[in-house]
Enzyme design. Structure first.
Site: not given
Length: 243
Positions: A8, A19, A44, A51, A71, A102, A192-193, A215-216
């Site tokens: 992701n 920026r 997503h 984002h 997503e 999220t 997720h996580d 992703g994260h």
């Protein structure tokens, strides 16, 4: 069969948007993730485009040589139209609210059965594989299967939170849900996580796990290890889990 890794790239877009301009490039990141061994790319887009933007999604379409997973919440009609225009390999339906930082819950597939059935039929008519974001709750799987969906995506935040306390207690509700999904002929994704510390155990314990979307954590780990090394490390753990 080894579980596939979909990266992701939302957090790449978050950094770019901080920026303005186009650095780092979301498109370049997607190309590099594939070059470094990712099996797919996930995005997503949210309604506020904080984002990933809708333009990003359209520009990514021709750059994805692996698998493209989009997503989002189908209650937002512009999201539906975007997916139908881009025609990714897979759409993952997530009930996130506009103001959510999220994703934080899966679908109640009983309460939203009619809505999900209509949405899924619209996507599948265009040849798009569908997946429903689901809490680890076997009770929700049967009604999910009746919507006509192809897969479920297990929402793994609870697993990640409990993993360091007890592997067994953390995995049990996911195992029960996955077994029920398999019995009903549904494919199984997860996300997720998930991170480099907890991914191998999860992938080993969940039968017939087709795909994880990360992703994260992956982007954060890449700050220390580098993107190529991080993707390779995930692939090594997923390979080990399949042995």
């Amino acid at each position: 069969m080894k579980t596939k890794l979909s990266v992701n790239i939302n957090k790449i877009a978050t950094l770019r948007n901080a920026r303005g301009g186009n650095f780092p490039s979301v498109l370049e990141a997607a190309v590099n993730c594939q070059k470094f061994g990712a099996d797919g790319i996930t995005v997503h887009p949210r309604p506020d485009e904080r984002h990933i933007t809708y333009q990003d999604v359209e520009e990514l379409k021709d750059l994805i040589q692996t698998e493209f997973n989009i997503e989002g919440n189908p209650a937002y009609r512009p999201f539906m139209d975007l997916v139908l225009k881009v025609k990714p390999h897979q759409v993952t339906l997530v009930p996130d609210q506009v103001n959510s930082i999220t994703s934080n819950a899966g679908w109640d597939t009983e309460e939203h059965f009619d809505f999900l059935s209509e949405v899924i039929a619209e996507f599948k008519a265009q040849g798009i594989r569908t997946s429903i974001f689901l809490d680890p709750n076997p009770a929700m799987v049967e009604s999910a299967a009746k919507t006509g969906v192809d897969r479920i995506e297990l929402y793994t935040e609870m697993y990640a939170q409990n993993y360091t306390l007890s592997n067994t207690n953390a995995i049990n509700p996911y195992l029960e849900t996955a077994i029920k999904a398999s019995e009903l002929g549904l494919g199984i994704n997860a996300g997720h996580d998930l991170n480099l510390q907890n991914i191998e155990f999860f992938a080993r314990e969940i039968p017939k796990l087709s795909e994880v979307s990360i992703g994260h954590a992956l982007i954060c780990e890449a700050l220390y290890l580098g993107l190529e090394k991080t993707i390779q490390s995930y692939q090594e753990k997923l390979k080990n889990a399949s042995l």
